[in-house]
Design an enzyme around this catalytic site. Structure first.
Site, mmCIF file in Angstrom:
data_model
loop_
_atom_site.group_PDB
_atom_site.id
_atom_site.type_symbol
_atom_site.label_atom_id
_atom_site.label_comp_id
_atom_site.label_asym_id
_atom_site.label_seq_id
_atom_site.Cartn_x
_atom_site.Cartn_y
_atom_site.Cartn_z
ATOM 1 N N PRO A 78 0.677 -1.267 0.180
ATOM 2 C CA PRO A 78 0.108 0.112 -0.158
ATOM 3 C C PRO A 78 0.836 1.382 -0.105
ATOM 4 C CG PRO A 78 -1.056 -1.665 1.454
ATOM 5 C CD PRO A 78 0.336 -2.229 1.018
ATOM 6 N N CYS A 79 0.611 1.971 -0.809
ATOM 7 C CA CYS A 79 1.392 3.181 -1.337
ATOM 8 C C CYS A 79 0.967 4.750 -0.464
ATOM 9 C CB CYS A 79 1.545 3.399 -2.834
ATOM 10 S SG CYS A 79 0.394 3.618 -3.950
#
Length: 402
Positions: free
Chosen positions: A95-96
Protein backbone atom coordinates in the site's frame (compact mmCIF):
# COMPACT_ATOMS: atom_id res chain seq x y z
CA UNK A 1 13.30 -5.21 -24.45
CA UNK A 2 14.84 -8.65 -23.87
CA UNK A 3 17.78 -9.41 -26.11
CA UNK A 4 16.43 -12.89 -26.87
CA UNK A 5 13.11 -14.68 -26.74
CA UNK A 6 12.43 -18.24 -25.68
CA UNK A 7 10.19 -20.36 -27.88
CA UNK A 8 7.64 -21.00 -25.16
CA UNK A 9 6.66 -19.63 -21.78
CA UNK A 10 8.01 -21.65 -18.89
CA UNK A 11 5.58 -21.87 -16.00
CA UNK A 12 7.05 -20.63 -12.73
CA UNK A 13 5.63 -20.51 -9.20
CA UNK A 14 4.95 -17.23 -7.46
CA UNK A 15 3.10 -15.57 -4.60
CA UNK A 16 1.39 -12.20 -5.02
CA UNK A 17 0.89 -9.79 -2.10
CA UNK A 18 -1.36 -6.73 -2.00
CA UNK A 19 -2.87 -7.93 -5.27
CA UNK A 20 -5.57 -5.27 -5.61
CA UNK A 21 -7.62 -5.78 -8.77
CA UNK A 22 -4.90 -7.98 -10.26
CA UNK A 23 -3.03 -5.82 -12.80
CA UNK A 24 0.45 -6.85 -11.67
CA UNK A 25 -0.64 -10.48 -11.39
CA UNK A 26 -2.14 -10.55 -14.90
CA UNK A 27 1.03 -9.25 -16.51
CA UNK A 28 3.32 -11.52 -14.50
CA UNK A 29 1.10 -14.50 -15.33
CA UNK A 30 1.39 -13.64 -19.02
CA UNK A 31 5.15 -13.85 -18.46
CA UNK A 32 4.74 -17.32 -16.93
CA UNK A 33 4.59 -16.62 -13.17
CA UNK A 34 1.61 -18.62 -11.88
CA UNK A 35 0.53 -17.59 -8.37
CA UNK A 36 0.34 -20.32 -5.75
CA UNK A 37 -1.41 -17.79 -3.51
CA UNK A 38 -2.78 -14.27 -3.96
CA UNK A 39 -3.16 -12.17 -0.80
CA UNK A 40 -5.50 -9.17 -0.63
CA UNK A 41 -7.31 -7.42 2.22
CA UNK A 42 -10.04 -5.49 0.40
CA UNK A 43 -13.31 -7.40 -0.03
CA UNK A 44 -14.23 -5.83 -3.38
CA UNK A 45 -10.78 -6.51 -4.79
CA UNK A 46 -11.08 -10.13 -3.66
CA UNK A 47 -14.47 -10.40 -5.35
CA UNK A 48 -12.92 -9.00 -8.53
CA UNK A 49 -10.04 -11.48 -8.30
CA UNK A 50 -12.39 -14.41 -7.77
CA UNK A 51 -14.60 -13.32 -10.66
CA UNK A 52 -11.52 -13.32 -12.89
CA UNK A 53 -9.96 -16.36 -11.26
CA UNK A 54 -7.85 -17.67 -14.11
CA UNK A 55 -4.36 -16.70 -15.10
CA UNK A 56 -4.20 -15.41 -18.68
CA UNK A 57 -1.34 -16.82 -20.72
CA UNK A 58 -0.64 -16.46 -24.46
CA UNK A 59 -3.51 -18.67 -25.53
CA UNK A 60 -6.95 -19.38 -24.13
CA UNK A 61 -6.90 -23.18 -24.10
CA UNK A 62 -7.92 -24.96 -20.93
CA UNK A 63 -4.33 -26.12 -20.42
CA UNK A 64 -3.18 -22.50 -20.02
CA UNK A 65 -5.67 -21.64 -17.31
CA UNK A 66 -4.67 -21.82 -13.65
CA UNK A 67 -6.97 -20.91 -10.77
CA UNK A 68 -6.00 -18.02 -8.54
CA UNK A 69 -6.01 -19.08 -4.89
CA UNK A 70 -7.23 -15.89 -3.28
CA UNK A 71 -6.43 -15.43 0.42
CA UNK A 72 -8.67 -12.66 1.72
CA UNK A 73 -7.48 -10.97 4.90
CA UNK A 74 -4.59 -9.33 6.70
CA UNK A 75 -1.22 -10.19 5.17
CA UNK A 76 0.31 -9.94 8.66
CA UNK A 77 -1.48 -13.17 9.55
CA UNK A 78 -0.17 -15.14 6.55
CA UNK A 79 2.62 -17.66 7.08
CA UNK A 80 4.96 -17.80 4.07
CA UNK A 81 7.28 -20.49 5.49
CA UNK A 82 5.50 -23.36 3.67
CA UNK A 83 6.76 -21.79 0.42
CA UNK A 84 10.40 -21.74 1.53
CA UNK A 85 12.72 -22.30 -1.48
CA UNK A 86 9.72 -23.35 -3.62
CA UNK A 87 9.04 -20.05 -5.39
CA UNK A 88 10.57 -18.33 -8.37
CA UNK A 89 9.00 -14.99 -7.50
CA UNK A 90 7.29 -12.97 -4.78
CA UNK A 91 5.57 -9.85 -6.10
CA UNK A 92 3.23 -7.10 -5.04
CA UNK A 93 2.52 -3.43 -4.52
CA UNK A 94 2.67 -2.64 -0.79
CA UNK A 95 0.00 0.00 0.00
CA UNK A 96 1.45 3.26 -1.22
CA UNK A 97 -0.70 5.95 0.42
CA UNK A 98 2.05 7.00 2.87
CA UNK A 99 4.31 7.94 -0.05
CA UNK A 100 1.87 9.26 -2.63
CA UNK A 101 2.46 12.80 -3.85
CA UNK A 102 -1.28 13.28 -3.66
CA UNK A 103 -1.91 11.77 -0.24
CA UNK A 104 -0.88 12.21 3.37
CA UNK A 105 2.88 12.04 3.92
CA UNK A 106 3.34 10.16 7.17
CA UNK A 107 5.71 7.63 5.59
CA UNK A 108 7.50 5.32 8.02
CA UNK A 109 5.28 6.17 11.01
CA UNK A 110 2.16 5.31 8.99
CA UNK A 111 0.45 2.08 10.03
CA UNK A 112 -0.52 1.56 6.38
CA UNK A 113 3.14 1.00 5.44
CA UNK A 114 3.23 -2.67 4.39
CA UNK A 115 6.81 -2.85 3.16
CA UNK A 116 7.82 -4.72 6.38
CA UNK A 117 5.39 -7.47 5.35
CA UNK A 118 6.89 -7.63 1.87
CA UNK A 119 10.31 -8.08 3.47
CA UNK A 120 8.92 -10.79 5.78
CA UNK A 121 7.47 -12.68 2.82
CA UNK A 122 10.88 -12.65 1.15
CA UNK A 123 12.59 -13.70 4.39
CA UNK A 124 10.25 -16.64 4.96
CA UNK A 125 9.75 -17.86 1.37
CA UNK A 126 13.28 -17.20 0.10
CA UNK A 127 12.21 -16.89 -3.57
CA UNK A 128 14.69 -16.74 -6.42
CA UNK A 129 13.51 -13.23 -7.22
CA UNK A 130 11.02 -10.55 -6.23
CA UNK A 131 9.29 -7.62 -7.92
CA UNK A 132 7.73 -4.87 -5.81
CA UNK A 133 6.36 -1.58 -7.08
CA UNK A 134 5.30 1.68 -5.55
CA UNK A 135 4.46 5.27 -6.43
CA UNK A 136 6.93 7.87 -7.64
CA UNK A 137 6.46 9.78 -4.38
CA UNK A 138 8.63 7.23 -2.59
CA UNK A 139 11.66 8.73 -4.38
CA UNK A 140 11.01 12.35 -3.32
CA UNK A 141 13.81 13.97 -1.35
CA UNK A 142 12.04 13.85 2.02
CA UNK A 143 11.62 10.08 1.73
CA UNK A 144 15.05 9.15 0.37
CA UNK A 145 16.39 7.86 3.72
CA UNK A 146 13.37 5.58 4.03
CA UNK A 147 13.70 4.56 0.38
CA UNK A 148 17.24 3.42 1.16
CA UNK A 149 15.97 1.70 4.30
CA UNK A 150 13.42 -0.30 2.29
CA UNK A 151 16.06 -1.30 -0.27
CA UNK A 152 18.53 -2.45 2.39
CA UNK A 153 15.84 -4.49 4.16
CA UNK A 154 15.07 -6.24 0.87
CA UNK A 155 18.76 -6.87 0.30
CA UNK A 156 19.23 -8.30 3.81
CA UNK A 157 15.78 -9.63 4.82
CA UNK A 158 17.10 -11.70 7.73
CA UNK A 159 18.56 -8.69 9.56
CA UNK A 160 15.32 -7.93 11.37
CA UNK A 161 14.59 -4.86 13.47
CA UNK A 162 14.86 -5.43 17.20
CA UNK A 163 11.92 -4.92 19.53
CA UNK A 164 11.22 -1.18 19.88
CA UNK A 165 14.20 -0.35 17.65
CA UNK A 166 13.75 2.93 15.78
CA UNK A 167 13.91 2.60 12.02
CA UNK A 168 16.91 4.97 11.89
CA UNK A 169 18.84 2.67 14.25
CA UNK A 170 17.86 -0.38 12.22
CA UNK A 171 19.04 1.46 9.10
CA UNK A 172 22.47 2.01 10.67
CA UNK A 173 22.80 -1.71 11.45
CA UNK A 174 21.74 -2.56 7.90
CA UNK A 175 24.34 -0.17 6.46
CA UNK A 176 27.06 -1.68 8.64
CA UNK A 177 26.04 -5.20 7.63
CA UNK A 178 25.81 -4.20 3.96
CA UNK A 179 29.41 -2.93 4.00
CA UNK A 180 30.74 -5.94 5.91
CA UNK A 181 32.75 -8.72 4.28
CA UNK A 182 31.07 -11.31 6.50
CA UNK A 183 27.52 -11.79 5.18
CA UNK A 184 26.55 -15.46 5.41
CA UNK A 185 22.82 -14.75 5.69
CA UNK A 186 20.14 -14.62 2.99
CA UNK A 187 21.01 -11.84 0.56
CA UNK A 188 19.44 -10.34 -2.57
CA UNK A 189 20.94 -8.10 -5.22
CA UNK A 190 18.41 -5.30 -5.69
CA UNK A 191 17.95 -2.83 -8.53
CA UNK A 192 15.52 0.09 -8.32
CA UNK A 193 14.18 1.98 -11.32
CA UNK A 194 11.61 4.70 -11.92
CA UNK A 195 9.49 3.78 -14.94
CA UNK A 196 7.03 5.77 -17.03
CA UNK A 197 4.40 3.27 -18.20
CA UNK A 198 3.89 5.18 -21.48
CA UNK A 199 7.42 4.19 -22.53
CA UNK A 200 6.39 0.51 -22.44
CA UNK A 201 3.24 0.62 -24.56
CA UNK A 202 0.70 1.67 -21.91
CA UNK A 203 -1.68 4.49 -22.96
CA UNK A 204 -1.07 6.33 -19.68
CA UNK A 205 1.66 8.56 -18.27
CA UNK A 206 2.00 6.64 -15.03
CA UNK A 207 5.29 6.64 -13.14
CA UNK A 208 6.06 3.81 -10.74
CA UNK A 209 9.20 2.90 -8.85
CA UNK A 210 10.30 -0.71 -9.20
CA UNK A 211 12.28 -2.89 -6.77
CA UNK A 212 13.66 -6.00 -8.49
CA UNK A 213 15.82 -8.42 -6.52
CA UNK A 214 17.56 -11.71 -7.29
CA UNK A 215 18.82 -14.14 -4.66
CA UNK A 216 22.61 -14.27 -4.36
CA UNK A 217 22.86 -17.72 -5.94
CA UNK A 218 21.06 -16.52 -9.10
CA UNK A 219 23.49 -15.09 -11.67
CA UNK A 220 20.83 -12.85 -13.18
CA UNK A 221 22.86 -9.92 -14.55
CA UNK A 222 19.55 -8.06 -14.84
CA UNK A 223 18.93 -4.57 -16.10
CA UNK A 224 15.90 -2.90 -17.62
CA UNK A 225 15.86 -0.58 -20.61
CA UNK A 226 14.05 2.71 -21.04
CA UNK A 227 11.28 1.30 -23.25
CA UNK A 228 10.52 1.14 -26.96
CA UNK A 229 7.88 3.91 -27.03
CA UNK A 230 8.49 7.67 -27.03
CA UNK A 231 6.54 10.91 -27.21
CA UNK A 232 8.76 12.09 -30.08
CA UNK A 233 7.60 9.14 -32.18
CA UNK A 234 3.95 9.92 -31.36
CA UNK A 235 4.33 13.57 -32.35
CA UNK A 236 6.07 12.55 -35.59
CA UNK A 237 3.20 10.15 -36.36
CA UNK A 238 0.71 12.95 -35.74
CA UNK A 239 2.66 15.46 -37.87
CA UNK A 240 3.79 13.26 -40.76
CA UNK A 241 2.35 9.80 -40.24
CA UNK A 242 -1.16 8.39 -40.54
CA UNK A 243 -2.29 8.82 -36.92
CA UNK A 244 -5.17 11.20 -37.66
CA UNK A 245 -6.28 9.40 -40.82
CA UNK A 246 -6.13 6.07 -39.02
CA UNK A 247 -8.57 7.40 -36.44
CA UNK A 248 -10.68 9.33 -38.99
CA UNK A 249 -10.20 12.63 -37.11
CA UNK A 250 -11.53 15.79 -38.78
CA UNK A 251 -8.94 18.40 -39.77
CA UNK A 252 -10.30 20.95 -37.30
CA UNK A 253 -9.76 18.51 -34.41
CA UNK A 254 -6.13 17.63 -35.21
CA UNK A 255 -4.58 19.56 -32.33
CA UNK A 256 -1.24 19.27 -30.54
CA UNK A 257 -0.94 20.81 -27.07
CA UNK A 258 1.57 21.12 -24.24
CA UNK A 259 4.92 19.41 -24.63
CA UNK A 260 3.78 17.72 -27.85
CA UNK A 261 3.49 21.17 -29.44
CA UNK A 262 7.01 22.05 -28.28
CA UNK A 263 8.42 18.80 -29.69
CA UNK A 264 6.66 19.39 -33.00
CA UNK A 265 8.66 22.57 -33.60
CA UNK A 266 11.94 20.65 -33.83
CA UNK A 267 10.84 17.57 -35.79
CA UNK A 268 11.02 17.31 -39.57
CA UNK A 269 9.65 14.75 -42.00
CA UNK A 270 13.16 13.35 -42.49
CA UNK A 271 13.72 12.76 -38.75
CA UNK A 272 11.41 9.84 -38.10
CA UNK A 273 12.37 8.38 -34.68
CA UNK A 274 13.42 4.75 -34.58
CA UNK A 275 11.10 4.14 -31.62
CA UNK A 276 7.40 3.29 -31.45
CA UNK A 277 4.86 6.08 -30.79
CA UNK A 278 3.36 6.44 -27.35
CA UNK A 279 -0.12 4.92 -27.30
CA UNK A 280 -2.83 7.51 -26.72
CA UNK A 281 -6.17 7.56 -24.96
CA UNK A 282 -7.77 7.54 -28.41
CA UNK A 283 -5.78 4.42 -29.33
CA UNK A 284 -7.12 2.74 -26.19
CA UNK A 285 -10.82 3.63 -26.23
CA UNK A 286 -11.87 4.90 -29.67
CA UNK A 287 -13.66 1.67 -30.63
CA UNK A 288 -15.89 1.77 -27.54
CA UNK A 289 -19.39 3.28 -27.92
CA UNK A 290 -20.29 6.64 -26.41
CA UNK A 291 -21.36 5.71 -22.85
CA UNK A 292 -23.85 8.60 -22.75
CA UNK A 293 -25.88 6.93 -25.50
CA UNK A 294 -24.89 3.24 -25.39
CA UNK A 295 -23.76 1.11 -22.44
CA UNK A 296 -24.14 -2.46 -23.67
CA UNK A 297 -20.40 -3.04 -23.10
CA UNK A 298 -19.57 -4.55 -19.70
CA UNK A 299 -18.50 -1.95 -17.09
CA UNK A 300 -19.04 0.89 -19.58
CA UNK A 301 -21.75 2.91 -17.85
CA UNK A 302 -21.73 6.72 -17.98
CA UNK A 303 -20.98 8.50 -14.70
CA UNK A 304 -22.35 12.08 -14.52
CA UNK A 305 -21.19 15.28 -12.79
CA UNK A 306 -17.58 15.49 -13.97
CA UNK A 307 -16.10 18.94 -13.33
CA UNK A 308 -12.74 20.58 -13.88
CA UNK A 309 -10.64 22.23 -11.18
CA UNK A 310 -7.46 24.29 -11.44
CA UNK A 311 -4.74 21.86 -12.45
CA UNK A 312 -7.24 19.04 -13.01
CA UNK A 313 -8.67 19.43 -16.48
CA UNK A 314 -8.88 15.85 -17.70
CA UNK A 315 -6.80 13.80 -20.14
CA UNK A 316 -6.35 14.78 -23.77
CA UNK A 317 -7.66 12.21 -26.20
CA UNK A 318 -4.54 12.33 -28.38
CA UNK A 319 -1.98 11.92 -25.60
CA UNK A 320 -1.56 9.04 -23.19
CA UNK A 321 -3.96 9.48 -20.29
CA UNK A 322 -2.84 11.27 -17.17
CA UNK A 323 -2.25 8.96 -14.22
CA UNK A 324 -5.49 7.35 -13.08
CA UNK A 325 -5.91 8.02 -9.36
CA UNK A 326 -7.71 6.23 -6.57
CA UNK A 327 -8.06 8.88 -3.87
CA UNK A 328 -8.36 8.19 -0.17
CA UNK A 329 -12.16 8.42 -0.15
CA UNK A 330 -13.09 7.56 -3.71
CA UNK A 331 -12.22 9.25 -7.00
CA UNK A 332 -10.83 12.75 -6.31
CA UNK A 333 -12.62 15.71 -7.88
CA UNK A 334 -11.35 16.76 -11.29
CA UNK A 335 -9.49 13.50 -11.92
CA UNK A 336 -9.93 10.43 -14.14
CA UNK A 337 -11.68 12.43 -16.83
CA UNK A 338 -11.61 12.62 -20.61
CA UNK A 339 -11.21 16.11 -22.06
CA UNK A 340 -13.05 16.39 -25.37
CA UNK A 341 -11.91 18.53 -28.31
CA UNK A 342 -14.43 21.24 -27.37
CA UNK A 343 -13.02 21.47 -23.82
CA UNK A 344 -15.92 19.69 -22.12
CA UNK A 345 -15.15 16.76 -19.83
CA UNK A 346 -16.69 13.52 -18.64
CA UNK A 347 -15.49 10.77 -16.32
CA UNK A 348 -13.84 7.73 -17.83
CA UNK A 349 -16.03 4.67 -17.54
CA UNK A 350 -14.74 1.61 -15.72
CA UNK A 351 -14.13 -0.16 -19.04
CA UNK A 352 -12.24 2.82 -20.46
CA UNK A 353 -10.12 2.98 -17.31
CA UNK A 354 -9.45 -0.75 -17.60
CA UNK A 355 -8.35 -0.20 -21.21
CA UNK A 356 -6.03 2.59 -20.07
CA UNK A 357 -4.60 0.21 -17.45
CA UNK A 358 -4.31 -2.49 -20.17
CA UNK A 359 -6.63 -4.98 -18.45
CA UNK A 360 -8.28 -7.54 -20.76
CA UNK A 361 -11.77 -6.62 -22.00
CA UNK A 362 -13.06 -9.85 -20.43
CA UNK A 363 -12.09 -8.58 -16.97
CA UNK A 364 -15.06 -7.76 -14.73
CA UNK A 365 -14.92 -5.48 -11.71
CA UNK A 366 -16.96 -5.73 -8.50
CA UNK A 367 -18.34 -2.80 -6.53
CA UNK A 368 -19.86 0.61 -7.23
CA UNK A 369 -18.26 2.93 -9.80
CA UNK A 370 -16.18 4.73 -7.16
CA UNK A 371 -14.93 1.41 -5.74
CA UNK A 372 -14.05 0.02 -9.17
CA UNK A 373 -12.23 3.25 -10.03
CA UNK A 374 -10.34 2.99 -6.75
CA UNK A 375 -9.26 -0.53 -7.71
CA UNK A 376 -8.10 0.67 -11.11
CA UNK A 377 -6.45 3.79 -9.71
CA UNK A 378 -4.32 1.62 -7.44
CA UNK A 379 -3.50 -0.97 -10.11
CA UNK A 380 -0.30 -1.65 -12.01
CA UNK A 381 -0.83 -1.55 -15.79
CA UNK A 382 -0.95 -5.19 -16.88
CA UNK A 383 1.21 -4.51 -19.95
CA UNK A 384 3.96 -2.91 -17.88
CA UNK A 385 3.86 -5.91 -15.52
CA UNK A 386 4.14 -8.28 -18.48
CA UNK A 387 7.20 -6.50 -19.88
CA UNK A 388 8.89 -6.47 -16.47
CA UNK A 389 7.90 -10.10 -15.82
CA UNK A 390 9.32 -11.27 -19.12
CA UNK A 391 12.62 -9.53 -18.43
CA UNK A 392 12.87 -11.21 -15.00
CA UNK A 393 11.86 -14.62 -16.41
CA UNK A 394 14.47 -14.26 -19.15
CA UNK A 395 17.26 -13.69 -16.65
CA UNK A 396 16.11 -16.57 -14.45
CA UNK A 397 16.09 -18.91 -17.44
CA UNK A 398 19.48 -17.67 -18.63
CA UNK A 399 20.92 -18.21 -15.16
CA UNK A 400 19.54 -21.76 -15.00
CA UNK A 401 20.90 -22.57 -18.45
CA UNK A 402 24.42 -21.35 -17.63
Amino acid sequence: MPEQQFSSIKTRKSVELFAGAGGLGIGLAQAGFVPEMVVEFNKWCCDTLRENHTVLLDDDTSESQHPWKVQEGDVRLVDFRPFENKLDLVSGGPPCQPFSLGGRHRAYDDARDMFPQAVRAVREAKPKAFVFENVKGLTRASFLPYFEYVKLQLEHPELVALADEAWEDHLRRLEQHHTSTNRPDLHYRVVTKLLNSANYGVPQKRERVLFVGFRDDVDARWSFDSGDYTQEALVWDQLYGDYWDRHKVALKDRVLEGRSLQISKRLSVTEKPDTLPWRTTRDAISDLPDPETENFVSNHRFQPNARTYPGHTGSYLDDPSKTLKAGVHGVPGGENMLRRADGSVRYFTIRESARIQTFPDTYKFHGAWSECMRQLGNAVPAELARVVGESVALRLESSEAA
